[in-house]
Each structure stands twice: as C-alpha cells, then as structure tokens.
Scaffold this motif. Structure first.
Motif: not given
Length: 302
Positions: A17, A21, A24, A55-56, A59
């Motif tokens: 994770r 993060r 992001v 997918p990333i 996001r």
C-alpha cells in the motif's frame, strides 16, 4: 515547451500500500506544481511491486484535474480489444485529454511470462494499433486471419474525444514506424543530447518521407532537481556510480533549478515540445522535492 511527469511505477516497499500511496502523493504534487501532463508506464511479471497502468492511473486521475494524462502500453503483450476498452474507459474518467503511449517492448523473460512469442513484434504492434483505432472510432472489428483473431469486437464507452497516439522508439526502423503511424514520437530517456539530436533527425526525415507533420515531439528524461548544484550532485552520486539503469551519465538531468532549466531548454532548442520527467531517486521525500521545484523550472522555460 511543456513539462510533464512520467511517474515511476516500481517501488521496493515492504507494505504494498505504501508504493500505491507514493504514486498518489507524486500525482498530487505534480498537480500542485502545475505540470502539464501525467503518465504511467507498463511492465509485467516483475519480482518487486510494479503498479499496473490502468488501475493506478484510474486512481491518480482523481488527483489530476483537467490536464493531459495517459499511459504506456506495450502493444505486442496486450489483446488490442482490452487496450481499446481500458483506454476508452480511462479517457472517460479523465477530465482532460488522454494520450496512449505505446511501444513494442523488450525483455524476453517478460514476453515469456505473459505467454507471448518474442518474434514478430513489429507486425503485432502495427496490427494491434490498427484494431485499437478502429474500435475507438466505434467500428465493429472482424479479423480472423491476423495476429489477433478477433470476431465481432466492439467497445463501449467510446473515447469522449480523440485519443492521441505517441509511439516510443529509439532504433531507426522503429522511429520510422513512429513517423508513419503515430501522432507523436516519444524519445528514450537513456540517450545523450548528441544521440537524441541524431534520432530527432531520423524522425524528421521519416516524417518528410511519409508526408507527416506532427505537432508534438516528446522526450522522457530522468531528473533530480536539488537545493543547489552541489547538493544535487552529491545526492545523485551514488546513483551515477552504481550505473543508474545502465544509462550514460550525460543522459541524466541533475542540478539546481536554473541548471535543470538550462539542460531541458537544450532539448527545447532541438525541437521537442514536451519533456516528461521521471524521478531518478526512489526516496519519496527527495522525489516530492524535485516535483515541487519543477514548478520553478517550468516557469523558467515558459
């Protein structure tokens, strides 16, 4: 000249994770820095965490707003219907223009892990791109005789606006392919200024041969923007001494804000319209500091 970010997708982290993060946070920092575009890469069957492109990107688009964004797809590894679906959906999520970056890819082990033969990559690439564009146009595609035996393929949603195709290439035949089929050529991050100039000449010659006049010419560069020139050199010395990515050190852009602006301006003088910056360092604090300083680099180049 536009300055964008090509975000690293590989992170040697204990908690998976954390790597997500980090991406992001970098996207958020790039938006705050006013960078012009955001892209993620494509690699498969990796031993360390590598956050997959579709997918990333879905996001981090939540952090990005209306600026240009996109992802790289190594087309010989992908079913073209899936690429068309994924990119059309991402384009529907994006609030601004979407770009498909694509290349033929390398690494025999990567192809073997995906169950794809290594030979015939250029032909599979061209056929896949033709199918993808047909599907983006809303056509139903039937083609049982080629590398991709597809019957009755169609996609929905369709892209809300046309998707540009940037083709990554470094060998002369591949650069010719980019001139013939792409909306833009995407230059390799590992080339020196002299090598890049030669490749750009090849691209211009190929564009003239094929009667093409692209409006965009993009280049990836691996960058560290430090507090000062001495700090930047000292911080990056271990990366250079370890032979960072096998690159010639002259291909790396390292320095303080004015120095990095000067180095990138040299590529603008060659004719590149877009520079996509990838962080040299994996250290999150240093990477975020580079992204923040790129705001002033971009202002200097404006």
């Amino acid at each position: 000249m536009r300055i964008g970010i090509s975000m690293a997708s590989a992170y040697g982290v204990d908690d998976v994770r954390t790597g997500a993060r980090y991406m992001v946070e970098r996207a958020r920092a790039a938006h705050a820095a006013g960078l012009d575009s955001l892209f993620v890469g494509d690699h498969h069957a990796t031993p360390a965490p590598y956050y997959q492109n579709s997918p990333i990107l879905g996001r981090v688009l939540a952090e990005w707003g209306e600026r240009e964004a996109g992802a790289l797809y190594l087309l010989p590894l992908w079913n073209p219907v899936l690429v068309a679906e994924q990119t059309a959906t991402l384009a529907s999520i994006a609030q601004g223009p979407f770009v498909l970056q694509c290349a033929i890819g390398g690494g025999r082990s990567q192809f073997a892990s995906m169950g794809v033969g290594y030979g015939g990559k250029p032909a599979r690439f061209e056929e896949a791109l033709s199918i993808i564009r047909a599907l983006w146009r809303g056509e139903t595609f039937d083609g049982l005789e080629g590398h991709w035996p597809v019957a009755g393929a169609r996609i929905a949603p369709l892209p809300p606006e046309p998707i540009e195709v940037w083709i990554g290439a470094s060998a002369q035949p591949a650069i010719d392919r980019a001139a013939r089929l792409g909306d833009a050529w995407l230059g390799s991050p590992g080339t020196t200024l002299v090598q890049t100039r030669r490749q750009l000449d090849w691209y211009r010659e190929a564009c003239a041969t094929h009667g093409r006049t692209p409006e965009r010419v993009a280049l990836r560069r691996d960058v560290y923007v430090g507090e000062s020139t001495s700090e930047a050199r000292n911080t990056m010395r271990p990366y250079v001494e370890r032979g960072y990515r096998g690159f010639d050190p002259e291909a790396l852009v390292i320095g303080d804000i004015p120095s990095v602006a000067d180095q990138l301006a040299a590529y603008g003088e060659l004719g590149f319209t877009d520079i996509l910056v990838r962080n040299i360092t994996a250290d999150q604090a240093l990477a975020l500091a580079t992204i923040e300083r790129l705001a002033r680099v971009r202002e200097t180049l404006a």
